[in-house]
Design an enzyme around this catalytic site. Structure first.
Site, PDB file in Angstrom:
ATOM      1  N   ASP A 127     -12.556  -8.400  45.409  1.00 50.64           N
ATOM      2  CA  ASP A 127     -12.420  -7.507  44.249  1.00 50.64           C
ATOM      3  C   ASP A 127     -13.798  -7.102  43.725  1.00 50.64           C
ATOM      4  O   ASP A 127     -14.815  -7.618  44.166  1.00 50.64           O
ATOM      5  CB  ASP A 127     -11.572  -8.163  43.145  1.00 50.64           C
ATOM      6  CG  ASP A 127     -11.988  -9.595  42.847  1.00 50.64           C
ATOM      7  OD1 ASP A 127     -13.075 -10.008  43.290  1.00 50.64           O
ATOM      8  OD2 ASP A 127     -11.226 -10.297  42.167  1.00 50.64           O
ATOM      9  N   ASN A 163      -5.821 -16.619  32.782  1.00 47.37           N
ATOM     10  CA  ASN A 163      -4.464 -16.097  32.566  1.00 47.37           C
ATOM     11  C   ASN A 163      -3.617 -16.163  33.836  1.00 47.37           C
ATOM     12  O   ASN A 163      -2.534 -15.606  33.901  1.00 47.37           O
ATOM     13  CB  ASN A 163      -4.535 -14.648  32.077  1.00 47.37           C
ATOM     14  CG  ASN A 163      -5.218 -13.730  33.088  1.00 47.37           C
ATOM     15  OD1 ASN A 163      -5.675 -14.180  34.139  1.00 47.37           O
ATOM     16  ND2 ASN A 163      -5.299 -12.445  32.771  1.00 47.37           N
ATOM     17  N   HIS A 223      -4.582 -14.924  36.796  1.00 49.03           N
ATOM     18  CA  HIS A 223      -4.787 -13.843  37.770  1.00 49.03           C
ATOM     19  C   HIS A 223      -5.404 -14.383  39.050  1.00 49.03           C
ATOM     20  O   HIS A 223      -6.099 -15.391  39.051  1.00 49.03           O
ATOM     21  CB  HIS A 223      -5.609 -12.680  37.179  1.00 49.03           C
ATOM     22  CG  HIS A 223      -7.083 -12.912  37.049  1.00 49.03           C
ATOM     23  ND1 HIS A 223      -7.890 -12.148  36.228  1.00 49.03           N
ATOM     24  CD2 HIS A 223      -7.924 -13.809  37.624  1.00 49.03           C
ATOM     25  CE1 HIS A 223      -9.139 -12.567  36.329  1.00 49.03           C
ATOM     26  NE2 HIS A 223      -9.190 -13.568  37.158  1.00 49.03           N
ATOM     27  N   GLU A 246      -3.651  -8.895  37.520  1.00 48.59           N
ATOM     28  CA  GLU A 246      -3.448  -9.420  36.171  1.00 48.59           C
ATOM     29  C   GLU A 246      -1.953  -9.528  35.852  1.00 48.59           C
ATOM     30  O   GLU A 246      -1.146  -8.772  36.406  1.00 48.59           O
ATOM     31  CB  GLU A 246      -4.087  -8.466  35.149  1.00 48.59           C
ATOM     32  CG  GLU A 246      -5.559  -8.156  35.385  1.00 48.59           C
ATOM     33  CD  GLU A 246      -6.501  -9.287  34.954  1.00 48.59           C
ATOM     34  OE1 GLU A 246      -6.031 -10.425  34.752  1.00 48.59           O
ATOM     35  OE2 GLU A 246      -7.706  -9.031  34.834  1.00 48.59           O
TER      36      GLU A 246
HETATM   37  O1  LIG Z   1     -13.837 -12.351  42.440  1.00 45.36           O
HETATM   38  C1  LIG Z   1     -13.379 -12.800  41.371  1.00 45.36           C
HETATM   39  O2  LIG Z   1     -14.019 -12.844  40.321  1.00 45.36           O
HETATM   40  C2  LIG Z   1     -12.010 -13.337  41.443  1.00 45.36           C
HETATM   41  O3  LIG Z   1     -11.215 -12.731  42.285  1.00 45.36           O
HETATM   42  C3  LIG Z   1     -11.356 -13.737  40.150  1.00 45.36           C
HETATM   43  O4  LIG Z   1      -9.973 -13.815  40.291  1.00 45.36           O
HETATM   44  C4  LIG Z   1     -11.929 -15.103  39.792  1.00 45.36           C
HETATM   45  O5  LIG Z   1     -11.699 -15.966  40.880  1.00 45.36           O
HETATM   46  C5  LIG Z   1     -11.322 -15.680  38.539  1.00 45.36           C
HETATM   47  O6  LIG Z   1     -11.498 -14.798  37.477  1.00 45.36           O
HETATM   48  C6  LIG Z   1     -11.969 -17.001  38.187  1.00 45.36           C
HETATM   49  O7  LIG Z   1     -13.317 -16.785  37.927  1.00 45.36           O
HETATM   50  P1  LIG Z   1     -14.322 -17.983  37.847  1.00 45.36           P
HETATM   51  O8  LIG Z   1     -14.323 -18.607  39.184  1.00 45.36           O
HETATM   52  O9  LIG Z   1     -15.659 -17.365  37.543  1.00 45.36           O
HETATM   53  O10 LIG Z   1     -13.834 -18.890  36.797  1.00 45.36           O
END
Ligand SMILES: O=C(O)[C@H](O)[C@@H](O)[C@H](O)[C@H](O)COP(=O)(O)O
Length: 236
Positions: free
Chosen positions: A67, A136, A138, A143
């Site tokens: 992403d 949350n 995701h 989301e």
């Molecule tokens: O590439 C990304 O940022 C992810 O796909 C996202 O889903 C992330 O894994 C989560 O938001 C947790 O983020 P942290 O690992 O920074 O807590």
């Protein structure tokens, strides 16, 4: 879904790194999808340490960016591109031609999504997907919502994602581009890394989940035959 508690985040990283290297040893041209963010950083760095400069083993590995934040690219230190460049592409010796994922600077994001979808349709089953989990629930930037994108899509970020430490201090970013849920679930193997105190509530929720709901995207992982959630003592 298998849950494995590994006391220290360093031991966890070592184990996850071992899984990544094991998959590459078994299939030198493995196609792997990688999350950015805090959760997998130690594991990626641990792969680099284990390789110790011997990147030849990874010469044919293909890495797909899971992403990205809209409007951020390689020249932005807070982009997923920059993160992966620093923790994966450069230290693992991944060739530019073997790196894919949407260009979030493009003026035509739909075209970028179409390209990523064409690639993933060709690959069919990525060999591995490494995920973190949002507060949350995701995964990627899928989301909580009434419906989730099956394929790569531009999505509105949840409030908690807009406050993600990775984009602290940037101009507000309200949209992300994410690999779709169906594409994540097409991976042969999925490893979810959950570390730190702030993940306690979401980990508990995931462990107690018995029903699949798009309002808790990580619950969709229950439908996959090979998901391992590695969590550390802080997160439990
Ligand atoms: O590439 C990304 O940022 C992810 O796909 C996202 O889903 C992330 O894994 C989560 O938001 C947790 O983020 P942290 O690992 O920074 O807590």
């Amino acid at each position: 879904m298998k849950f494995i508690c590994i006391e220290s985040e360093h031991t966890l990283a070592d184990k996850a790194a071992g899984e990544i290297i094991g998959i590459v040893n078994a299939k030198p041209d493995a196609f792997i999808m990688l999350a950015s963010g805090q959760s997998p950083t130690l594991a990626y760095d641990c792969v680099s340490k284990k390789l110790n400069g011997d990147t030849a083993r990874f010469a044919s590995v293909k890495v797909h960016k899971l992403d990205e934040w809209e409007g951020l690219g390689l020249s932005d230190p807070q982009s997923c591109d920059s993160y992966l460049m620093k923790h994966v592409l450069q230290p693992w010796g991944i060739k530019t031609a073997n790196y894919s994922g949407i260009n979030a600077l493009s003026s035509n994001l739909q075209q970028e999504c179409d390209k990523a979808n064409a690639l993933l349709n060709d690959i069919i089953n990525p060999d591995l997907c490494i995920l973190g989990i949002g507060l949350n629930g995701h995964i990627g930037f899928n989301e909580p919502a009434d419906a989730l994108p099956a394929q790569t899509a531009v999505v509105k970020l949840a409030d908690s994602s807009m406050k993600h430490p990775m984009i602290e201090g940037t101009a507000p970013i309200t949209r992300g581009i994410t690999t779709g849920i169906a594409q994540i679930l097409m991976s042969k193997k999925i490893i979810v890394i959950v570390t730190g105190k702030n993940k306690q509530a979401v980990l508990k929720r995931l462990m107690e989940t018995t029903q699949v709901s798009t309002q808790f995207p990580a619950s969709l992982l229950l439908t996959h035959p090979d998901v391992t959630v590695m969590y550390d003592a802080q997160a439990k």
